[in-house]
Every structure is written in C-alpha cells, then in structure tokens.
Design a protein around this motif. Sequence first.
Motif, mmCIF file in Angstrom:
data_model
loop_
_atom_site.group_PDB
_atom_site.id
_atom_site.type_symbol
_atom_site.label_atom_id
_atom_site.label_comp_id
_atom_site.label_asym_id
_atom_site.label_seq_id
_atom_site.Cartn_x
_atom_site.Cartn_y
_atom_site.Cartn_z
ATOM 1 N N UNK A 149 0.863 -1.203 0.000
ATOM 2 C CA UNK A 149 0.000 0.000 0.000
ATOM 3 C C UNK A 149 0.902 1.258 0.000
ATOM 4 N N UNK A 150 0.641 2.142 -0.957
ATOM 5 C CA UNK A 150 1.363 3.437 -1.011
ATOM 6 C C UNK A 150 0.427 4.557 -0.538
ATOM 7 N N UNK A 151 0.936 5.343 0.437
ATOM 8 C CA UNK A 151 0.204 6.528 0.911
ATOM 9 C C UNK A 151 0.909 7.760 0.320
ATOM 10 N N UNK A 152 0.185 8.571 -0.448
ATOM 11 C CA UNK A 152 0.766 9.720 -1.181
ATOM 12 C C UNK A 152 0.053 11.013 -0.750
ATOM 13 N N UNK A 153 0.888 12.126 -0.515
ATOM 14 C CA UNK A 153 0.248 13.412 -0.183
ATOM 15 C C UNK A 153 -0.025 14.185 -1.473
ATOM 16 N N UNK A 154 -0.622 15.380 -1.311
ATOM 17 C CA UNK A 154 -1.062 16.183 -2.476
ATOM 18 C C UNK A 154 -0.114 17.360 -2.749
ATOM 19 N N UNK A 155 1.132 17.338 -2.221
ATOM 20 C CA UNK A 155 2.079 18.433 -2.443
ATOM 21 C C UNK A 155 2.644 18.428 -3.850
ATOM 22 N N UNK A 156 3.407 19.444 -4.116
ATOM 23 C CA UNK A 156 4.064 19.567 -5.427
ATOM 24 C C UNK A 156 5.558 19.807 -5.193
ATOM 25 N N UNK A 157 6.433 18.831 -5.464
ATOM 26 C CA UNK A 157 6.018 17.464 -5.851
ATOM 27 C C UNK A 157 5.505 16.695 -4.640
ATOM 28 N N UNK A 158 4.751 15.637 -4.917
ATOM 29 C CA UNK A 158 4.152 14.880 -3.807
ATOM 30 C C UNK A 158 5.202 13.955 -3.200
ATOM 31 N N UNK A 159 4.962 13.620 -1.950
ATOM 32 C CA UNK A 159 5.808 12.678 -1.213
ATOM 33 C C UNK A 159 4.953 11.479 -0.812
ATOM 34 N N UNK A 160 5.593 10.334 -0.636
ATOM 35 C CA UNK A 160 4.805 9.113 -0.344
ATOM 36 C C UNK A 160 5.556 8.190 0.608
ATOM 37 N N UNK A 161 4.775 7.235 1.197
ATOM 38 C CA UNK A 161 5.309 6.169 2.050
ATOM 39 C C UNK A 161 4.582 4.862 1.690
ATOM 40 N N UNK A 162 5.191 3.760 1.964
ATOM 41 C CA UNK A 162 4.575 2.459 1.644
ATOM 42 C C UNK A 162 4.604 1.539 2.865
ATOM 43 N N UNK A 163 3.688 0.562 2.834
ATOM 44 C CA UNK A 163 3.622 -0.469 3.866
ATOM 45 C C UNK A 163 3.168 -1.782 3.190
ATOM 46 N N UNK A 164 3.721 -2.877 3.632
ATOM 47 C CA UNK A 164 3.404 -4.203 3.046
ATOM 48 C C UNK A 164 2.521 -4.991 4.014
ATOM 49 N N UNK A 165 1.467 -5.592 3.462
ATOM 50 C CA UNK A 165 0.529 -6.414 4.260
ATOM 51 C C UNK A 165 0.466 -7.829 3.641
ATOM 52 N N UNK A 166 0.470 -8.851 4.497
ATOM 53 C CA UNK A 166 0.222 -10.251 4.094
ATOM 54 C C UNK A 166 -1.195 -10.617 4.505
#
Length: 640
Positions: free
Chosen positions: A608-625
């Motif tokens: 799962x990628x979580x992305x913000x609405x900035x310019x440029x945008x920044x994001x974080x990810x997390x893995x789920x089983x």
Amino acid sequence: MRKDSVIANIADDLGLDIKQLSSRKLRIVSRASERYFYVNVDNGNLYIKDRLDRETLCGAEASCYLTFDAVVENPFNIFKVKIEIQDINDNSPRFFHEIFTVEMIESTSSGTRFSLENAEDPDIGINSIQSYKLSDNQYFTLNEKISNDGSKSPELVLEKTLDRETQVIHNLILSAMDGGNPMRTGTALLKIIVTDVNDNFPIFSQTVYKVSVNENTPVNTTIITVTSTDMDEGTNGQVTYSFRKTSGNVHYSGIFSINPVTGDIKINHNLDFEQTQNYELSVVAKDGGGLVAHCKVLIEVLDENDNAPEISITSLSSPTPEDSAVGTMIALIEVHDKDSGKNGEVDCKLSEDVPFDLLLSSENYYRIVSTSPLDREKVSIYDITVIAIDRGSPPLSSRRTITLEISDVNDNPPLFIRDTFFAYVPENNLPGSSIYTIQASDPDTGDNAKIYYSMATSDTEDQPATSYLSINIETGVIYAQRSFDYEQHKEFQIQINARDNGSPSLTSNATLLIHIVDRNDNPPKILYPSPDSGGMAAFEMVPFDSEEGSLITKVVAIDPDSGHNAWLSYHFLHLSEPSYFVITQHTGEIRTSRVFQEKDVLSHKIVVMVKDNGHPSLSSTVTLNLLIGQQFPTGGSQIH
C-alpha cells in the motif's frame, strides 16, 4: 578734538548698566555719523573716531549737530543721540582775490562811498569777521556797512578829492579781523585807479533779491531778473551783469547763468533739494566807465516728491526655529525718505497674508514679529514683502522682500503607515536572506528625520525570535538568521521600534506578524499497520466466507504538513491478478472485491502506497500479508 578723545559716557547718559553693554549689543546706527564716533562697550565711553571740521560738516550754519541712533537689544530699544559741534577759531579771514581794483573818476566828491569785496571766514559767532581796517593814507578811510541780513561789508570813503594828474594809482592794504583769541587776520591789496569823470554808479532796484524755485523746474528756465540803472550816458551808462565769484558761490557758477545785458538768471542744471536747499549768488553791475554795484540773490529750492522711500534691513534672524514663541522679532528694518515734510513721511505695511506683523519701534524703525506659531513641515520658507509708501502727492512707494527660512526642530515622531504589518515567509528559507522591509517616515529634516530601527519580541517556546531574525537599523530590512520550520514555529510576532536622531529623540512602534508558509517537506507517516515491525510485513487474517465488500483492515497515516500538502490518498502497488481486494483512495479501507472460491489463492502480499497532495508529492509504503482461512478457533487458525 584729537582722534580717540572721550566725549562723554553714553551709558551713564542713557541710564544703561555698563556690565550689560556687550550682551545687549550696544552699537551706533547712522547714515553719516558712524565715521566720526564710536562707542566702547567695555566702559560706555563715546569716542571721536576722526577729526571733526565744523565748517565742512555744517558750513555757515549757526548751530552744528551730528545725530545717530544708539541701539541696544534684550530688550530692544533705540535712543536718539545729538552731538553739538562747537566752533573754534581755526580759520583766518580771507579775500577771494588777493588783489582787486577799484576805478575811481577824479571828479568824485569827498564823502563818496565805494563798496568793496567782503572777506570770508567760515567760522561763526565771535570767531567770524568782526571788523575791517585800511592802511594809513591821506585820501581814504574805511566804513563798515551792515546789510539787512546782518553781515558787514567794507566801504571805501573818499575823504579828499583826487587828482589823476598827480597820482593815477593808489595801493592800499585792506585787512579783515575776526574776534577769536588769538585774533586772526586776512589782507588784500586794494589798487585804486583814478579815471576820468564817470560820476554815476549803477544802482540795483533791490540790494537783496529772493526767489523760491521747485526742484523739478526745467533747465533754461528764467527764475528771476535783476535790474540796475545808471544816470550816465553813452558807455558810462551801459551796465553789464555778471556773477561775482566768492569761495561761497564758486561751486554754483555752473548751475546758474546770468544774461549780461538783461540780468535774467536761468537754471543751467537740474536742481536737487536733497543736495542743496539754498543758494546765495552775488551779482555785479558794471557800467562802461568801470563803476560797479553789488546785490545778493537768495534762491530757495522747494522740495518735490521725487524720492521713493528706502528700506534697509539692519537685523535679520534667518533661519528662525519653528518652535519660536509668538511675538519673536524676525527682522529690524529702517525706512528713510530723502524728501522733507509730507513727502518724507512714510507708512509701511506687509503685502502678503503671512503670520507676521510690522510694528513701529521708533521714528524710522520697524520690527517684524511672528503672530502665530510656525511649522516648518507646512511652510519652510517665507517671502515677506515690506511696502513703504510716502505721503507725497502723488505718493511714491518701494518694496523690499525678505526671505526667511524656518529651521527644523524635532517635533514629529517617525510614523508607520499602519499599526500592524504582515509577512509571509516559506519554510526552509535560506539563512541570511531578507524576508521583509518595514519603513517609517518623518516629516522633519536632517538628523531629526534620520530613522533607526530596532525590534523586540517575546521568547518562543524553545528559542527567542531574535535568534531567528535581525533588522538593519538604517534601512528597516528584516533578515532571517536561520531557516524556518513550519512544523516547529508557525508565526512570529515582533515589535518594531522606529527612533529618530533628534535631541531628544522621538519614537513610534508597529507590530509585524510573520507567518511561516508550509512547504511539502514531510512524507506521510503510516501509523497502522505499525511501521516499527523491524522490516517484517504485517499479517491480516481474512475469513474464507467473507462477503463481497467486507472490510478486511484499514491503513492509517498522517502528514505533519498542512493544507494540500497534508491531503492523503491510498493506492495498491504490485497488486496480483486477478484482484481479490480493493482499497478506498481517501480512507485507506481495504475490502474484499468478490466472494472467495476453493480454487483461489489463499495467501496474498499487498503493498500500500500513501501519497500526499504536495508539489512534488511525497509518499510512504507499507506491506501487508493477507491470509484467507476457513475458520479461526480460539486456539488457533486452520489454514487451507
């Protein structure tokens, strides 16, 4: 009296304190007398600056005075001082001609009188000519004739009949004596020539003629006619007229002319009342036989209004401070008109509507004083025009403009255009860069208008604002000392102080609110599943019998930024095909997309990628089983 002789103590005469003469600026003001006198402000004595000659100053006037104004200040006052110049016997009688001739017919009867030339002595009173004396001889004696004006004239009296054949020329010494002590004497050689009979003298109709003439009378105008008669015939009866030159009227010979035949006296040059008011001419009538008669012509010049008033500035206080009290003297002026009578009387006024008034201080002096408070910021320079008008007909006028500068005092504090200013500064700025300029204005001038800036602030939670900000004391430019972090400080409130350089200085204040503007400098932070799992993926159990759309789990994240930079969206990465799960973009909820089958894969790894609405945008990810199972008893799970 010798130069530097003391005349009197003017301080005692005027009742002035000698100790205050210097501070009160005692001085002599005069158009002519300053060259003859001076005053010592240390002792109050009045001294002679140069040798005085009464005859040069006043001529034959009975009284001789020099006047001047004694001026003092603090308080201001003017005294009229009149100095009488007394005569001493320093001039000897003098005949204009050292040798003069008298022609006398031999038939002249005993007792006949002959008018002789007067001697002149510029001294007055007893020091002037008192008597005449003739050298000893057997034919003539001397008589003194007193004229209507009181002057004495010598007359030669024939005591014994002459005989031309015996003696043609008689040389006598004529002496004139004054009454001084010691007495002074002047002499002339009287040469008497005996001629044949011409026994009638010319006779003037008047011994003294008087006439009044306006000073603007045109040149070549006949102003008076003198007449004389002679009873003789032929050349002995033909009279010619001329001016007799004396030291008193030698300077007038070019101004007037006389017709030798008619006796008409005309003006040769323009008359000026302001230079000479009276003329005395001596006229000679001489017949063909050489006999002469004398008369005086007294000419009075009448004043015309031909001189405009003169305005002189004797004192001017410019520049004048704007905080001067009402009634402060700005200038002292003197008004003078060379004319006399009404023609010389002058009225003064100010022409413009200015905050000043004209006050009469003495006969010819006016003070210009302020009538209302002055404000340099409204009017910095005044042009004050003084108009002087005499009372002649028609009147003449003159004007003089005085330029008065108003000097500044520090009576205005610096002013900001508003009480509160706002600045917006993006975070992560470069240290040392300027972020805002704040300026005040001061309507004063010079140092009074030079502004210095400073700032004051309350401390923030961790560090004072002065560690983040600085201000240029002269320009008002505010600099960032450090880089701002919106997540730590969202705003600063600063008190700006503006101080001028006057003495004493004046200040004013304004508030500056600095808002830190957020930048997208923080990626989303995932709270669930917990990112602190040591790199291991999170496990979620999914019931095999879950219906389509069942909520399996939810990804929870936050963003320390604000606004658009903190708006988050959720997305799957590397999703397997076919897709068993869906994620809600704005909430992060993960749900089943269909009902599970026996043949379906039961273990799924989802990023799962979580992305913000900035310019440029920044994001974080997390893995789920995600593990799909039949049931989940309390003791454990059965996995298919």
